[in-house]
Write an enzyme that holds these catalytic residues in place. Structure first.
Site, PDB file in Angstrom:
ATOM      1  N   SER A   1       0.810  -1.216   0.000  1.00 52.45           N
ATOM      2  CA  SER A   1       0.000   0.000   0.000  1.00 52.45           C
ATOM      3  C   SER A   1       0.842   1.265   0.000  1.00 52.45           C
ATOM      4  O   SER A   1       0.309   2.357  -0.215  1.00 52.45           O
ATOM      5  CB  SER A   1      -0.940   0.012   1.208  1.00 52.45           C
ATOM      6  OG  SER A   1      -0.214   0.058   2.413  1.00 52.45           O
TER       7      SER A   1
ATOM      8  N   LYS B   1      -6.355   4.652   8.242  1.00 47.81           N
ATOM      9  CA  LYS B   1      -5.195   5.411   7.785  1.00 47.81           C
ATOM     10  C   LYS B   1      -5.507   6.908   7.735  1.00 47.81           C
ATOM     11  O   LYS B   1      -4.710   7.739   8.203  1.00 47.81           O
ATOM     12  CB  LYS B   1      -4.762   4.908   6.410  1.00 47.81           C
ATOM     13  CG  LYS B   1      -4.174   3.503   6.436  1.00 47.81           C
ATOM     14  CD  LYS B   1      -3.823   3.017   5.041  1.00 47.81           C
ATOM     15  CE  LYS B   1      -3.187   1.645   5.088  1.00 47.81           C
ATOM     16  NZ  LYS B   1      -2.826   1.131   3.756  1.00 47.81           N
TER      17      LYS B   1
END
Length: 833
Positions: free
Chosen positions: A658, A701
Site C-alpha cells: 500500500s 489510515k
C-alpha cells in the site's frame, strides 16, 4: 491542475435516513423468524440437512463472530421441530457374554419407564421369593415329595438289608455311612470276634463277599440315582413355582412393552437366569455369612446378586419433543463417543453395564450434532473417532487406554449402537482448505460447504432486518430498545465495520456488543429509548479504552522522537500511512518515506528488503516501481539510475504494497528536484502502468493522519491521497467529515500516479509526445532531463575504460572489429555515485 480530485463531505460517509423506519421503538417489531444476511449458507445447510444420502455432513465456513454458531443452531432448531424424537437406548446385562452388554432400542420416552419397572420388579422379587418358599402350599408340596423320596430310599435300603440277612450279614448304619458286617447266631460280629472264628466259618463268609459287594454297590447306585432324581424334581418344582411367580410379576412389563421384541427377549433371559440361580439369589443363612468376601456385607452381597437385572439408560428423549440439536463445546474423544466409568470395591477397580456413559453422538443420534473444528482437531483421537462413527454408521464405545494397550485389566465391550445423525463442523477457511486438501475421508464425509459471509447488501430490507436483530437482542437480554435514529446510527457503524458504503457487516457479535454498550449509556443518561447519541458515546468510550498504543505513538511524534512533518515541502520525502492492530483495535500510523536517486544501473533498492525487514508483498511493490520507471522513461535509452528507498525510523518490519505509490512519488520528486507537500499523506498501491490501486484499512489510515494534524493544528492545507477505487470504502468518523466540510482537511482520490504527483507538487506531470519528450514546465520533463544527464555522464565515465580495453585486445589480437559490435558502455563496469 485539471483534475477535480477533492472528495465532497457526502462522499466520506454513507448516512442512513431514519425515515426509512416506520416504528417508534424496536419493541414494536416482530421477532425475526429467519437468519439474516446468510442466504448462501442457509441454502447449503438446508441441502445438507434434507438430503438423506450418506456423507452429506456440513462444514460451516466463516470467521469467528460472523454468527456461524447462532445461525446454525437456529436453523437446525427450526428443522428439528419438524422431526420426531429419536428412540431411547439402554444397555442391559448379557447373560451369554457378560463382557459384551446388549443394547436395547425403545420408543422415545420409554427408557426411564423400563428402568423404573425393572427396579420395582427386582424389589418385588426380593420380597416375594423368600415368602414363596416359606409359604404353606410350597412347604406341603415339598414335604409330600420329600416323604415319597424317603420312602423309596428306605425301600431300597430295606431290600438290601433283607438280602444281607438271608446270607448271614447285617447292614450297619453309622455316621460314616453304610457298611456290611457278618452275623453269627443273630449277633453282629466285631472285628476281634471275626478274627477268632474258625477258619472254615470265615471261609464261608469270605465266599459271599463278592456277591454281597455287588448287591451293595447296586443298591447304593439306586440310592444315588434316586437322590439325583429327587433333587432334579425338587428343582423342577422350584422352577415351576418361581416361574409362576415371575410370570405374574412380569405381566405388567410385558403388557407395557409388548411392541418391543428386544424387551420381551430380555425379560425371558432374566426369567431364565433367576430360575437358574435361585441359590445365589436367596438370602444366606447365618452359617454362610462367614464365607462372604472381606468388607462385603450380606445386604450388599444380596444387592449385587440382583444388579445384573437393572437397566442402564444411555440416551433418553421425551416423547413429543423435537429431534435433538446438540452443541458440543469440548469435542474430545470421551465427550463424543462416551466412556466406561469404574468404581472401587475392596481395593479393586470394577465396572458393569450400568456405568456406561453416553457421548454427544448418543445424545444427538436421530438429530444434529454441532462441533467446533479447532476443538475437534486439537483433541487426541476425537476427529478420527468421529469419522469412524460416520463411516460405519454406528457408535462404538472403546476405552482409549485399552485401545493403546496401556491397561491390562478386563473392561467391557458394549454392543455398538446404530448411528443416524447430521454433523455440522464450524471452522474457518484455513482449516477447511487444509482438511479438504490433506484428508480424503473429510471430502467423502463432509460434502456440503456452507459459507458464511462477512457482509450483506445495504438495502431497505437489510436495514429492516438489522432493526429486527436489535429488537430480538433487546427482548432477550432486557436491554433498552432503540429509537429509529439509533438504528440508523447503528447501520452506519455496521457499514464502517464492513468498510463499504454499500454493505452492512454480518459480524453480529460486534454489533451485539455495540447494542449492549449503547443500552448501558442510554440507561445512564436516563433515556427511555436508546438514541443515536448513546451509540456515539458507546463508540467513543470503546475507542478511549483501546487507543492507548495509538496515543503513545502520536505522543512520540509530537515530542519529535519520530519525525513526521505536516507542513512545508521537501524533495524526495512523502508521508506514508500504515495500519497497526492492538488486540481488537485497528488504527492508522503516519510515517515518513524518503528516496535518494543517483547514477547507476541497480534500479530501485529498498533498504528494508535488503536487510530482510520487509515481506514478499512489499518486495513485489518495489519491483513494480522499477517496471513503471523503465516503461515510462526508458523507451529511447537504458535507465541509468539507481534509487534507495526507506521507511525512516522503522525498526519492526514492513509488509504490504500500500506504500508503493508513496515510494514512487518520492522517487519522482527526487529525480525532478521538485519538493512534495508534507501537509499530505499518501496511501495506495501502484501497477506497472501507473494506476493507483485499492488498499485496505483506508478509514483507519485517514483518521490516523487526521488525528496527528489536529493535535498540531489544522491549517486547511492538510489532507490524504487515497485510491479512487477506495472511495466506496469510506466510512469516516463524524469529526473527520466535519473538518472536511469546513475546509480544514481534504480527502483526495486519484486514479493514476500522474494525478497524485500533480496534487503533491502543484506541477503537472506532463504527457509524452511521439518523440518521447515532455512539455517544458512539467514534472516528467524534469525527470527525463535528469535521466538524460545521468545517461550522458554514465557514457562519459564508461567510454575511456572501454577504449582502453579495446586497445589491449587489438594489440594482443590484431583482428578487425566486427560491424555488429556497438559502442554502448559495458554493463559490468562498476560506477561510483
Amino acid at each position: 491542475m485539471s483534475h477535480n480530485n477533492h472528495l465532497k463531505p457526502e462522499q466520506l460517509r454513507q448516512k442512513t435516513d431514519a425515515a426509512l423506519f416506520t416504528f417508534e421503538s424496536t419493541e414494536e417489531l416482530e421477532p425475526l423468524e429467519r437468519i439474516i444476511g446468510q442466504d448462501r449458507a442457509v441454502t447449503a445447510i438446508d441441502f445438507g440437512v434434507e438430503i438423506p444420502s450418506k456423507g452429506y455432513n456440513i462444514y460451516a465456513v466463516g470467521p469467528p463472530g460472523s454468527g456461524r454458531t447462532t445461525a446454525v443452531r437456529r436453523f437446525l432448531n427450526q428443522r428439528a421441530a419438524g422431526r420426531p424424537a429419536p428412540p431411547d437406548w439402554c444397555y442391559v446385562y448379557n447373560f451369554d457374554e457378560p463382557r459384551q452388554p446388549r443394547a436395547l432400542q425403545l420408543p422415545s420416552g420409554r427408557a426411564n419407564e423400563l428402568r423404573r419397572k425393572m427396579e420395582e420388579l427386582v424389589e418385588r422379587i426380593q420380597d416375594e421369593l423368600p415368602r414363596m418358599f416359606e409359604g404353606q402350599s410350597y412347604e406341603e408340596r415339598r414335604r409330600e415329595f420329600m416323604q415319597e423320596m424317603q420312602e423309596r430310599q428306605m425301600e431300597i435300603y430295606q431290600n438290601l438289608e433283607n438280602y444281607l440277612n438271608e446270607r448271614g450279614f447285617a447292614l450297619i448304619r453309622s455316621q460314616a455311612g453304610l457298611a456290611i458286617a457278618p452275623m453269627l447266631n443273630g449277633e453282629v460280629l466285631s472285628a476281634e470276634d471275626y478274627q477268632k472264628l474258625d477258619p472254615e466259618i470265615k471261609k464261608r463268609f469270605e465266599d459271599h463277599r463278592p456277591e454281597l459287594q455287588r448287591e451293595f454297590d447296586e443298591a447304593m447306585r439306586k440310592a444315588r440315582q434316586l437322590d439325583r432324581e429327587s433333587k432334579e424334581a425338587l428343582e423342577r418344582i422350584n422352577a415351576e413355582m418361581v416361574g409362576f411367580l415371575l410370570d405374574t410379576l412380569m405381566a405388567d412389563i410385558r403388557e407395557a412393552f409388548e411392541e418391543c421384541p428386544q424387551v420381551l427377549e430380555h425379560l425371558n433371559a432374566v426369567r431364565a437366569d433367576i430360575i437358574s440361580n435361585l441359590n445365589r439369589l436367596m438370602p444366606r443363612g447365618e452359617g454362610q455369612q462367614q464365607q462372604l468376601p472381606f468388607g462385603l456385607s450380606p445386604q450388599r452381597q444380596q444387592e449385587r446378586a440382583f444388579d445384573r437385572y437393572a437397566i442402564g439408560v444411555l440416551a433418553q428423549n421425551e416423547s413429543g419433543q423435537p429431534a435433538p440439536v446438540i452443541i458440543e463445546d469440548n469435542p474430545n474423544y470421551h465427550n463424543l463417543l462416551g466412556r466406561i466409568e469404574h468404581r472401587t470395591e475392596m481395593g479393586t477397580m470394577v465396572t458393569d453395564f450400568r456405568q456406561i456413559r453416553p457421548g454427544a453422538l448418543h445424545r444427538a443420534n436421530g438429530g444434529y450434532l454441532v462441533v467446533e473444528a479447532r476443538g475437534l482437531l486439537t483433541n487426541a483421537m476425537a476427529y478420527d473417532a468421529l469419522k469412524r462413527a460416520l463411516r460405519n454408521n454406528e457408535i462404538k464405545i472403546e476405552e482409549m487406554a485399552q485401545f493403546f494397550g496401556l491397561v491390562a485389566t478386563v473392561s467391557l465391550e458394549p454392543e455398538p449402537i446404530p448411528l443416524d445423525v447430521k454433523v455440522v463442523i464450524i471452522g474457518d477457511h484455513r482449516l477447511y482448505q487444509v482438511l479438504y486438501a490433506m484428508d480424503e475421508e473429510f471430502r467423502e464425509l463432509f460434502k456440503v460447504k456452507a459459507e458464511f459471509v462477512m457482509d450483506m447488501s445495504r438495502d431497505k430490507n437489510s436495514l429492516q432486518d438489522l432493526a429486527g436483530f436489535v429488537g430480538d437482542l433487546c427482548r432477550r437480554e432486557s436491554l433498552i430498545h432503540f429509537a429509529p435514529e439509533a438504528v440508523a446510527r447503528l447501520a452506519e457503524e455496521s457499514s464502517r465495520a464492513a468498510s463499504d458504503q454499500e454493505k452492512l457487516s454480518t459480524h453480529f457479535a460486534s454489533m451485539a456488543d455495540l447494542v449492549r454498550e449503547s443500552s448501558y449509556h442510554a440507561n445512564r443518561a436516563g433515556h427511555s429509548l436508546t438514541q443515536a447519541s448513546d451509540i456515539q458515546n458507546a463508540v467513543d468510550d470503546k475507542r478511549r479504552r483501546l487507543d492507548y498504543v495509538k496515543q503513545r505513538y502520536l505522543e512520540v511524534i509530537r515530542r519529535g522522537t519520530i519525525l513526521v512533518q505536516t507542513e512545508g515541502a521537501i524533495v524526495g520525502q512523502t508521508n506514508a500511512l500504515s495500519v497497526a492492530q492492538s488486540a481488537d483495535f485497528i488504527f492508522g500510523l503516519p510515517s515518513r518515506i524518503s528516496a535518494r536517486t543517483f547514477m547507476g544501473r541497480s534500479s530501485v533498492v529498498s533498504v528494508e528488503r535488503e536487510v530482510k525487514l520487509s515481506g514478499p508483498i512489499h518486495g513485489k511493490g518495489n519491483m513494480i516501481l522499477s517496471s513503471y520507471l523503465a516503461g515510462r522513461f526508458a523507451q529511447q535509452r537504458p535507465l541509468t539510475m539507481s534509487a534507495s528507498l526507506t521507511f525512516e525510523q522503522n525498526y519492526s518490519g514492513v509488509e504490504g504494497d500500500s506504500a508503493s505509490s508513496t515510494e514512487l512519488y518520492s522517487i519522482l520528486s527526487s529525480l525532478a528536484d521538485v519538493p512534495i507537500k508534507q501537509s499530505f499523506a499518501v496511501t495506495g498501491s501502484v501497477s506497472q502502468s501507473g494506476q493507483v490501486q485499492a488498499i485496505g484499512g483506508v478509514n483507519a489510515k485517514i483518521e490516523g493522519f487526521f488525528d496527528l494534524c489536529r493535535e498540531r493544528g489544522l491549517t486547511g492545507d492538510q489532507g490524504v491521497l487515497i485510491p479512487q477505487s477506495n472511495v466506496r470504502n469510506l466510512m469516516l468518523r463524524s469529526d473527520v467529515v466535519e473538518a472536511v466540510e469546513q475546509g480544514q482537511f481534504h480527502i483526495c482520490a486519484v486514479s493514476t500516479i500522474e494525478e497524485g504527483i500533480e496534487l503533491l507538487t502543484g506541477m503537472p506531470a506532463g504527457e509524452e509526445d511521439e518523440e518521447g519528450n515532455y512539455p517544458e514546465g512539467t514534472l516528467y520533463a524534469l525527470v527525463k532531463k535528469k535521466l538524460d544527464t545521468y545517461a550522458e555522464r554514465m557514457k562519459r565515465v564508461s567510454q575511456p575504460q572501454r577504449n582502453d580495453n579495446q586497445g589491449s585486445e587489438q594489440e594482443s589480437e590484431p583482428e578487425e572489429k566486427s560491424d555488429d559490435e556497438d559502442d554502448l558502455p559495458d554493463p559490468d563496469i562498476p560506477v561510483s555515485s
